[in-house]
Write an enzyme that holds these catalytic residues in place. Structure first.
Site, mmCIF file in Angstrom:
data_model
loop_
_atom_site.group_PDB
_atom_site.id
_atom_site.type_symbol
_atom_site.label_atom_id
_atom_site.label_comp_id
_atom_site.label_asym_id
_atom_site.label_seq_id
_atom_site.Cartn_x
_atom_site.Cartn_y
_atom_site.Cartn_z
ATOM 1 N N THR A 1 1.543 75.336 -65.066
ATOM 2 C CA THR A 1 1.628 73.881 -64.898
ATOM 3 C C THR A 1 0.197 73.322 -64.908
ATOM 4 O O THR A 1 -0.360 73.104 -65.970
ATOM 5 C CB THR A 1 2.377 73.484 -63.617
ATOM 6 O OG1 THR A 1 1.812 74.153 -62.500
ATOM 7 C CG2 THR A 1 3.847 73.830 -63.726
ATOM 8 N N THR B 1 4.115 82.484 -52.948
ATOM 9 C CA THR B 1 3.845 81.055 -53.020
ATOM 10 C C THR B 1 3.548 80.608 -54.443
ATOM 11 O O THR B 1 2.562 79.964 -54.692
ATOM 12 C CB THR B 1 2.660 80.743 -52.113
ATOM 13 O OG1 THR B 1 1.685 81.747 -52.296
ATOM 14 C CG2 THR B 1 3.078 80.712 -50.679
#
Lengths: 408, 408
Positions: B158, B195
């Site tokens: 991203t 995470t």
């Protein structure tokens, strides 16, 4: 909060309550020539109470102030900015004691009538020549005038942009009683005890244990509910002094006007806490997060603090971005009970999430709202009856700029 | 870590382990034309294990992947970036199931042989026309070639600037076994479970329960020890697949080469975790914090995470400022046992604090060291035998820039 039992005194300061005077000057600790040494003095031994940082690493002045406050009374508080006198070992302790003794001597007080507070850089020894020189000049500056209070509030600031002070008047036994406070904040601000330096004065006559209890209670829902950057200082301290000059019957929780007094007292704490959050390092706005419908008030507090502490939420606030996804993500990681399917979120009055589902909203409206200098975020969990509010600020370029080169 | 029992395979990727192929393409979710849909395929049912975010708000794909993994086997993982499919309600769940079914159909698999992962913006429905169109084209892209693995690693990014992949070879039963991983990270990264998105492949033959246990164990000291911004995503997922093609005797903790395999496996996890931290949003450097002498390993972890998560420490690292006061302040607020008088701090090899007292050091040396692209902070508490290491990055203008306008 519409019907207060107290009146805000515009232009009031820490010397508005009877019995208090203050002063401040530049002694040489700050390189920019601004005030860096201040004092508040009470004409009589004031009933006094304090709360301190929960950080295990505590600065030297805290130990000295604890010692002074052992009998619940104070005549004066001396404060320096520009140097925190933290992690300075035995020399730091000796310096804090010397500050106390020097001020006591100048004012003709016993050392244990004086509290000491410091704020600034950690790990450097105080320039005691400057401090002691300043203390000699300080008594001449101490007046019961707005200008002197102004000198004091300037003397406690570090990276703060604006001074923070609030004053209210409450009727106790039909007599006007005033409560005032001054604070500094800006960085290393996180909800875990009084997260800054704050000083409160009141001319109320109040039982010292009642004052200490009220201070703790007020701190829980005000100073402990703000965050700028999640960091808890080694120097945080909130000291309150009551002169008793108002002449009311001694206040304690059994007094018929106790609730009115407590409301005014908490109002001062909340106002100072909000002012600290709004003036957080680099901040462009105050962000207020209210959580309703949590399983308990404690749970609501934890969730509100997690949301207000999220770097992603804070960055979105800076960008005026209605990015509620980051808000619900913070709610979900707070470690508190949440029903993932019943969360509502409002930005101001704009509903953006209902029952955990996105609600179409006018992006232009939201942008306009989020560009304001105060933003409220309301999260309703529909999972219980606990509510709490936390205050913080946005995360900006200036926060990084200020903190990337603070020490050098 | 000098004498590894494994060899790093330079240029290795998730298709280096035998039995795996991969691919990726642009289906239309990202506006910038970059890859946004990827797949990893195993020729046979792979022993598979996963760990997921601890956030209570979980994205739709996590439920689907949990269902697929119920029997401990997978043939494929399909991943999209650009949209997290989180907080999208029942439609989001239906979309995640449709992604799974569409890929299964294209590859001739049963739906529950396919895992689904998503990353990107929260709260927007997936453009299923784009996703389903992309899935139709995907099988033609799936190859066992470095170029195809590259297409996959690009498809999962991203705000990441660089791809993250690592491959090692370990001898098991005298046979070379390979272990590889690819990950994406960047923002919403905080040590509380895996995470980010990460995908591991190995051709080892391994008991599925042993793989799941190893994955959890590796996660605790690697992915769970990184932070970029303290925010835990709704979509975090780490999936490992083992083809068994290496031909070793089945691995489990009783196997004589178990420790060698586990060491290689953990090395891959740690390397990916470090790469995520180094490529944190806006980061200019990797910061590694090691805490020694804590009362327990768990306590050391909590303290290391608090230091690495401090916005003030991170800002100082950006400014190459040897501001150890912020480090010890973070140590003191971690909520763990600390003796305030026995703390040592080193920046690289430069001792800045000993016995909680400042040590004079060469500021130019420190500046030079802190300007590097990797900074290690070592805190010795002299209070017990617990040690841990955490990884993070600096807090920069670019972090604010990226996150002030991510959604818009």
């Amino acid at each position: 909060m519409e019907n207060h039992t107290f009146t805000v005194i515009e232009g009031g300061s820490i010397v508005t309550p009877q019995g208090f005077s203050a002063g401040g000057l530049h002694c040489g600790l700050k390189k920019n020539g601004r005030n860096d040494l201040g004092v508040i003095v009470c004409e009589v031994p004031a009933a006094a109470a304090a709360v301190y940082t929960t950080n295990l690493i505590q600065a030297a002045p805290l130990a000295v102030t604890r010692e002074s406050l052992a009998n619940g009374q104070l005549r004066a508080v001396v404060v320096n900015s520009g140097n925190a006198n933290a992690c300075t070992g035995e020399q730091g302790e000796r310096d804090a004691y010397r500050m106390r003794e020097a001020l006591a001597q100048e004012l003709g007080l016993a050392p244990d009538e004086v509290a000491v507070a410091s704020t600034g850089v950690i790990g450097e020894l105080l320039n005691m020549e400057a401090v002691l020189g300043g203390i000699k000049l300080l008594p001449a500056q101490v007046q019961r005038e707005a200008g002197s209070a102004e000198q004091f509030t300037q003397a406690i600031l570090t990276t703060d942009l604006v001074k923070k002070e609030i004053c209210v008047s409450v009727e106790v036994d039909g007599i006007p009683v005033t409560i005032a406070g001054a604070a500094k904040g800006s960085g290393m601000i996180h909800p875990n005890m009084a997260t800054m330096l704050a000083f409160m004065t009141t001319d109320a006559d109040i039982d010292q244990p009642a004052l200490q209890q009220l201070l703790r209670q007020a701190t829980d829902t005000t100073f402990n509910m703000i965050t700028v950057d999640g960091d808890t200082s080694t120097n945080d301290m909130l000291v309150a002094m009551a002169s008793g000059f108002a002449g009311n019957r001694k206040l304690n929780p059994g007094h018929p006007d106790w609730n009115a007094f407590a409301e005014g007292f908490i109002y001062v704490c909340r106002g100072l806490a909000q002012a600290i959050a709004r003036d957080g390092e680099g901040a462009t706005k105050l962000v207020e997060v209210t959580v309703n419908g949590a399983v308990s008030e404690q749970s609501a507090r934890a969730i509100a603090k997690t949301v207000i502490g999220s770097s992603l939420v804070k960055s979105a606030m800076f960008g005026a971005d209605a990015n509620w996804g980051r808000i619900i993500a913070a709610v979900g990681r707070a470690g508190e009970p949440v029903n993932p399917n019943t969360v509502d979120i409002r930005l101001g009055e704009i509903v953006v999430l209902q029952g955990s589902r996105p609600v179409a909203f006018d992006e232009d409206n939201a942008l306009e709202y989020l560009k304001g200098d105060t933003v409220t975020v309301t999260v309703d969990l529909h999972h219980g009856k606990g509510s709490a509010t936390a205050w913080g600020c946005d995360l900006t370029y200036d926060y990084v700029r200020i903190n990337a080169a603070y020490r050098t």
